[in-house]
Design a protein around this motif. Structure first.
Motif, PDB file in Angstrom:
ATOM      1  N   LEU A 186       9.665  38.768   6.428  1.00 24.32           N
ATOM      2  CA  LEU A 186      10.559  39.664   5.692  1.00 24.32           C
ATOM      3  C   LEU A 186      11.642  40.222   6.598  1.00 24.32           C
ATOM      4  N   ARG A 187      11.256  40.604   7.800  1.00 28.95           N
ATOM      5  CA  ARG A 187      12.250  41.134   8.747  1.00 28.95           C
ATOM      6  C   ARG A 187      13.267  40.065   9.119  1.00 28.95           C
ATOM      7  N   GLU A 188      12.787  38.829   9.322  1.00 30.79           N
ATOM      8  CA  GLU A 188      13.700  37.734   9.655  1.00 30.79           C
ATOM      9  C   GLU A 188      14.663  37.470   8.506  1.00 30.79           C
ATOM     10  N   ALA A 189      14.156  37.497   7.264  1.00 29.82           N
ATOM     11  CA  ALA A 189      15.022  37.281   6.097  1.00 29.82           C
ATOM     12  C   ALA A 189      16.083  38.362   6.002  1.00 29.82           C
ATOM     13  N   ALA A 190      15.699  39.606   6.270  1.00 33.29           N
ATOM     14  CA  ALA A 190      16.662  40.700   6.228  1.00 33.29           C
ATOM     15  C   ALA A 190      17.711  40.533   7.311  1.00 33.29           C
ATOM     16  N   LEU A 213      12.168  30.661   0.393  1.00 35.48           N
ATOM     17  CA  LEU A 213      12.840  31.682   1.194  1.00 35.48           C
ATOM     18  C   LEU A 213      12.817  31.296   2.665  1.00 35.48           C
ATOM     19  N   THR A 214      11.691  30.800   3.140  1.00 39.47           N
ATOM     20  CA  THR A 214      11.587  30.378   4.541  1.00 39.47           C
ATOM     21  C   THR A 214      12.599  29.287   4.853  1.00 39.47           C
ATOM     22  N   ARG A 215      12.711  28.302   3.948  1.00 36.39           N
ATOM     23  CA  ARG A 215      13.678  27.215   4.163  1.00 36.39           C
ATOM     24  C   ARG A 215      15.115  27.733   4.083  1.00 36.39           C
ATOM     25  N   LEU A 216      15.357  28.654   3.143  1.00 36.89           N
ATOM     26  CA  LEU A 216      16.707  29.211   3.010  1.00 36.89           C
ATOM     27  C   LEU A 216      17.124  29.926   4.289  1.00 36.89           C
ATOM     28  N   VAL A 217      16.229  30.737   4.831  1.00 36.81           N
ATOM     29  CA  VAL A 217      16.548  31.458   6.061  1.00 36.81           C
ATOM     30  C   VAL A 217      16.840  30.480   7.196  1.00 36.81           C
ATOM     31  N   ALA A 218      16.015  29.444   7.332  1.00 30.64           N
ATOM     32  CA  ALA A 218      16.232  28.451   8.389  1.00 30.64           C
ATOM     33  C   ALA A 218      17.560  27.726   8.195  1.00 30.64           C
ATOM     34  N   ASN A 219      17.871  27.372   6.944  1.00 29.65           N
ATOM     35  CA  ASN A 219      19.126  26.655   6.674  1.00 29.65           C
ATOM     36  C   ASN A 219      20.345  27.513   6.976  1.00 29.65           C
ATOM     37  N   VAL A 220      20.286  28.791   6.603  1.00 31.59           N
ATOM     38  CA  VAL A 220      21.440  29.658   6.831  1.00 31.59           C
ATOM     39  C   VAL A 220      21.602  29.959   8.316  1.00 31.59           C
ATOM     40  N   ARG A 221      20.489  30.055   9.037  1.00 31.79           N
ATOM     41  CA  ARG A 221      20.587  30.217  10.492  1.00 31.79           C
ATOM     42  C   ARG A 221      21.286  29.020  11.118  1.00 31.79           C
ATOM     43  N   GLU A 222      20.901  27.828  10.664  1.00 35.61           N
ATOM     44  CA  GLU A 222      21.450  26.598  11.244  1.00 35.61           C
ATOM     45  C   GLU A 222      22.882  26.338  10.780  1.00 35.61           C
TER      46      GLU A 222
END
Length: 480
Positions: free
Chosen positions: A272-276, A240-249
């Motif tokens: 969790l807040r960052e993912a949301a 999930l952490t990598r997914l969030v970073a990838n989608v941000r980038e």
């Protein structure tokens, strides 16, 4: 007496009829077609001598045929062992010990057992009749192995009665959080192996909710979510952490995505807040164990850091076993209808975890608040002993993960000549940031005290994972 597992699943497939229930590449398999595969594999197993109580190992990937083989193995009443990929030779041999039959979709398998290829089993006749369910309530239905993060995987035994009592394929048994989750699994991405307890449980939930399983043996996120138009899947905290970073980038269209079930380890409230913020209100945070199944689940509407209200019996106890009041941390004890009955052929180890009156000792630390919501604060055995004082790793990890330069944090005990042990922090830096030991020490010391402040810091690109997808602290400690 209710028909044993997987009877309710067969009913579900019959009711699905011509509705698609499984996609595998270009193939679309309906409920009736999948039920036909189950009949053929079941007849093939019986023709080759598999009987109730026999040990049967499944060495399978993700396909309609593999899913049918899981159901067929239970239909004949076998003691089923799923063998996931990524195991060492020693771990694999440990899992296969005591199994007389091995069912595989792989080209070559060497074993001291009867090897049955899935292709050969599928040549059996489809007689068109509903498979006879032979599982006996007190027989062990499956051995679900722990991750092995603290040594060789332990085999947790679950009876047919326990599997029959599970909630996944029975909408009338769904807890409130699951009722919210289920309709979001219209297209549920499955991967790795259906031997996974979590993957199978949520796959059955998706089918019961009218959804379709969409297979991808080795998904790459977020691309696989987009390509398969997936509405839901299971994900670890690290992924999930990598997914969030990838989608941000590199933003992509994840408009179809409605649910990601985070499992395997706790997640920091800030993450969790960052993912949301990046993915939308899609993260469901589940808490459970191999020994118990799901204990509780937080929905996207729940306060980050809580795990919702458990739908099963939970007691918080002190070191003497006395129940504690709301808001007080202690060890969690759990009792569920579908929990395991012990560790296979390990009575002494079973007695440490499974109590005589039916409770399971989780060895997790947490509390229930006045509204009944569950919060985890650490693990009973995930500790660092500094100057003869015991400190739990979980709180230290959460403080470290709150630093803006830290994406992920993991803490292990390191030997120390002066204090016995000290805190060694392994940190995945946030993109473009470099955490400094002095800043992290000051942050932890201010929040938790000087003894818990890390004296060693190692920056890592990714946390090593066990075959079950959990952070491998043994590997960190060995390499640090």
């Amino acid at each position: 007496m209710a028909e044993q597992f997987p009877g309710a699943v067969l009913d579900l497939l019959e009711a699905a009829g011509d509705r698609p229930v499984f996609e595998h590449g270009d193939r679309v398999v309906t409920g009736h077609q999948l039920l036909s595969l189950v009949r053929r594999v079941t007849n093939g197993l019986r023709a080759r001598g598999v009987r109730p109580g026999d040990g049967l190992a499944l060495l399978l990937g993700v396909s309609p045929e593999a899913f049918a083989a899981v159901l067929a193995a239970h239909a004949v009443g076998a003691r089923v062992v799923g063998v996931r990929p990524g195991l060492t030779a020693g771990q694999r041999a440990h899992l296969l010990a005591g199994t007389a039959f091995h069912v595989t979709d792989r080209e070559t398998v060497t074993a001291e057992a009867v090897v049955l290829t899935l292709d050969a089993l599928l040549t059996a006749d489809d007689d068109g009749t509903r498979p006879r369910i032979s599982g006996r309530p007190r027989d062990v239905a499956r051995l679900v192995h722990t991750s092995g993060s603290t040594g060789m995987p332990k085999a947790c035994a679950q009876t047919y009665a326990a599997m029959t009592a599970a909630w996944a394929v029975h909408p009338d048994r769904w807890p409130p959080a699951v009722r919210e989750l289920a309709p979001r699994l219209e297209r549920f991405l499955v991967f790795g192996t259906l031997a996974s307890q979590v993957m199978m449980e949520y796959g059955l939930l998706a089918l019961a909710a009218g959804g379709t399983l969409v297979a991808d043996a080795t998904p790459v996120l977020p691309d696989s979510l987009v390509r398969h138009r997936a509405t839901g899947s299971v994900i670890t905290v690290a992924r999930l952490t990598r997914l969030v970073a990838n989608v941000r980038e590199r933003p992509v269209d994840l408009g179809a995505l409605r649910a990601l079930m985070v499992s395997g380890s706790p997640i920091d409230a800030a993450r969790l807040r960052e993912a949301a913020d990046v993915l939308g209100p899609v993260v469901f945070h589940g808490y459970g164990q191999t020994e118990t199944g799901m204990i509780s689940m937080a929905t996207p509407d729940d306060e980050p850091g809580t795990l919702g209200v458990p739908p099963v019996e939970v007691e918080v106890r002190d070191a003497d076993g006395t129940p504690l009041p709301p808001g007080t941390d202690g060890e969690l004890f759990v009792r569920t209808p579908s929990q395991g009955c012990g560790y296979w052929r390990e009575p002494a180890l079973s007695a440490e975890v499974f109590t005589a009156d039916g409770w399971v000792r989780t060895r997790d630390i947490g509390h229930l608040d006045t509204q009944g919501r569950l919060r985890l604060t650490g693990r009973a055995r995930d500790v660092i002993i500094v100057n003869a004082n015991v400190f739990y790793a979980g709180p230290v990890e959460r403080v470290l993960a709150g630093h803006p330069a830290v994406a992920e944090a993991y803490v292990v005990a390191a030997p120390d000549e002066n204090t016995g042990e000290t805190v060694h922090a392994f940190v995945v830096p946030a993109p473009g940031r470099t955490p400094r030991l002095d800043e992290l020490r000051a942050l932890v010391a201010a929040d938790l005290g000087e003894d818990t402040a890390p004296t060693r810091l190692t920056l890592i690109e990714d946390v090593p994972l066990t075959p079950a997808g959990k952070p491998d602290k043994r590997a960190l400690a060995a390499g640090g």
